[in-house]
Design an enzyme around this catalytic site. Structure first.
Site, PDB file in Angstrom:
ATOM      1  CG  HIS A  49      33.754  53.211  32.333  1.00 21.65           C
ATOM      2  ND1 HIS A  49      34.889  52.647  31.800  1.00 21.65           N
ATOM      3  CD2 HIS A  49      33.652  52.701  33.580  1.00 21.65           C
ATOM      4  CE1 HIS A  49      35.446  51.837  32.688  1.00 21.65           C
ATOM      5  NE2 HIS A  49      34.705  51.841  33.783  1.00 21.65           N
ATOM      6  CE  LYS A  99      41.390  47.583  40.198  1.00 22.76           C
ATOM      7  NZ  LYS A  99      40.205  48.100  39.498  1.00 22.76           N
ATOM      8  NE  ARG A 116      31.030  46.463  36.638  1.00 18.56           N
ATOM      9  CZ  ARG A 116      32.340  46.456  36.653  1.00 18.56           C
ATOM     10  NH1 ARG A 116      33.009  46.234  35.548  1.00 18.56           N
ATOM     11  NH2 ARG A 116      32.999  46.655  37.765  1.00 18.56           N
ATOM     12  CB  SER A 168      38.736  48.334  32.152  1.00 10.19           C
ATOM     13  OG  SER A 168      37.944  49.491  32.213  1.00 10.19           O
TER      14      SER A 168
HETATM   15  P1  ADP Z   1      37.462  50.981  39.667  1.00 10.42           P
HETATM   16  O1  ADP Z   1      38.867  50.476  39.584  1.00 10.42           O
HETATM   17  O2  ADP Z   1      37.272  52.169  40.547  1.00 10.42           O
HETATM   18  O3  ADP Z   1      36.397  49.944  39.849  1.00 10.42           O
HETATM   19  P2  ADP Z   1      36.542  51.140  36.956  1.00 10.42           P
HETATM   20  O4  ADP Z   1      37.092  51.998  35.895  1.00 10.42           O
HETATM   21  O5  ADP Z   1      36.615  49.664  36.779  1.00 10.42           O
HETATM   22  O6  ADP Z   1      37.264  51.630  38.239  1.00 10.42           O
HETATM   23  O7  ADP Z   1      35.037  51.505  37.247  1.00 10.42           O
HETATM   24  C1  ADP Z   1      34.638  52.794  37.624  1.00 10.42           C
HETATM   25  C2  ADP Z   1      33.152  52.787  37.921  1.00 10.42           C
HETATM   26  O8  ADP Z   1      32.431  52.459  36.750  1.00 10.42           O
HETATM   27  C3  ADP Z   1      32.691  51.777  38.973  1.00 10.42           C
HETATM   28  O9  ADP Z   1      31.636  52.348  39.710  1.00 10.42           O
HETATM   29  C4  ADP Z   1      32.191  50.631  38.151  1.00 10.42           C
HETATM   30  O10 ADP Z   1      31.200  49.887  38.850  1.00 10.42           O
HETATM   31  C5  ADP Z   1      31.600  51.346  36.979  1.00 10.42           C
HETATM   32  N1  ADP Z   1      31.570  50.504  35.786  1.00 10.42           N
HETATM   33  C6  ADP Z   1      32.540  49.718  35.321  1.00 10.42           C
HETATM   34  N2  ADP Z   1      32.150  49.063  34.206  1.00 10.42           N
HETATM   35  C7  ADP Z   1      30.876  49.452  33.977  1.00 10.42           C
HETATM   36  C8  ADP Z   1      29.897  49.100  33.003  1.00 10.42           C
HETATM   37  N3  ADP Z   1      30.132  48.194  32.055  1.00 10.42           N
HETATM   38  N4  ADP Z   1      28.710  49.710  33.072  1.00 10.42           N
HETATM   39  C9  ADP Z   1      28.462  50.604  34.052  1.00 10.42           C
HETATM   40  N5  ADP Z   1      29.314  50.944  35.013  1.00 10.42           N
HETATM   41  C10 ADP Z   1      30.512  50.382  34.992  1.00 10.42           C
END
Ligand code: ADP
Length: 162
Positions: free
Chosen positions: A17, A41, A90, A128
């Site tokens: 992130h 979630k 990803r 996460s």
């Molecule tokens: P959501 O529940 O909206 O998917 P996340 O917090 O999991 O929320 O992810 C938010 C954004 O960050 C999404 O666009 C996701 O693809 C991106 N993201 C999650 N993990 C990574 C990572 N390791 N590298 C780059 N982008 C990521």
């Protein structure tokens, strides 16, 4: 002035992130990192905790603001005066859902576009969910999240276990 919104659960924020936040914030005047509350979630961290962790790890980037929101990201983006929604891709597994979301959002608000960032390869497998899973078995998550976040994850898991 170009503003973008980067919405997500951030439960917790990872190095993946953070990489997207650093790259996206260098392209726009203001990047609003938006923590989604009341999502389907059940999060490990409360909305306030997720916002505070994000503030902590983005404090060095002057044009990043952290907020929380409920409802549709595209409406939050409009209310924030943003032209763009930022998302990270990803792997192909993210693609179908993200494309559908981007197209839905455009049909609701055609003036707001989604900007996709291809994930930095060394963070591509980090989520996460994986962070929480590894930490729950006592594994080392220092490669996945900043040190102060790792500390919070172990603390939280210990308090949840009681
Ligand atoms: P959501 O529940 O909206 O998917 P996340 O917090 O999991 O929320 O992810 C938010 C954004 O960050 C999404 O666009 C996701 O693809 C991106 N993201 C999650 N993990 C990574 C990572 N390791 N590298 C780059 N982008 C990521």
């Amino acid at each position: 002035m170009a503003t973008a919104v980067y919405p997500g659960s951030f439960d917790p924020v990872t190095k993946g992130h953070l990489d997207i936040i650093e790259r996206a914030s260098s392209l726009v005047d203001e990047l609003v990192v938006a923590v989604l509350k009341n999502n389907a979630k059940t999060p490990l961290f409360s909305t306030e905790e997720r916002v505070n962790m994000l503030k902590d790890v983005t404090g060095h980037i002057p044009n990043v603001r952290v907020e929380s929101f409920g409802g549709l990201s595209v409406e939050f983006a409009r209310e924030s005066g943003a032209k763009f929604i930022v998302r990270g891709l990803r792997a192909v597994t993210d693609f179908e859902y993200e494309l559908q979301m981007a197209q839905t959002n455009r049909s609701i608000r055609p003036e707001i576009d989604t900007l996709f960032f291809a994930t930095e390869l060394r963070y591509a497998y980090i989520s996460s969910t994986i962070v929480k899973e590894v930490a729950s078995y006592g594994g080392d998550i220092s490669g996945f999240v900043p040190p102060q976040i790792a500390e919070k994850v172990y603390e939280k898991l210990a308090s949840v276990r009681g």
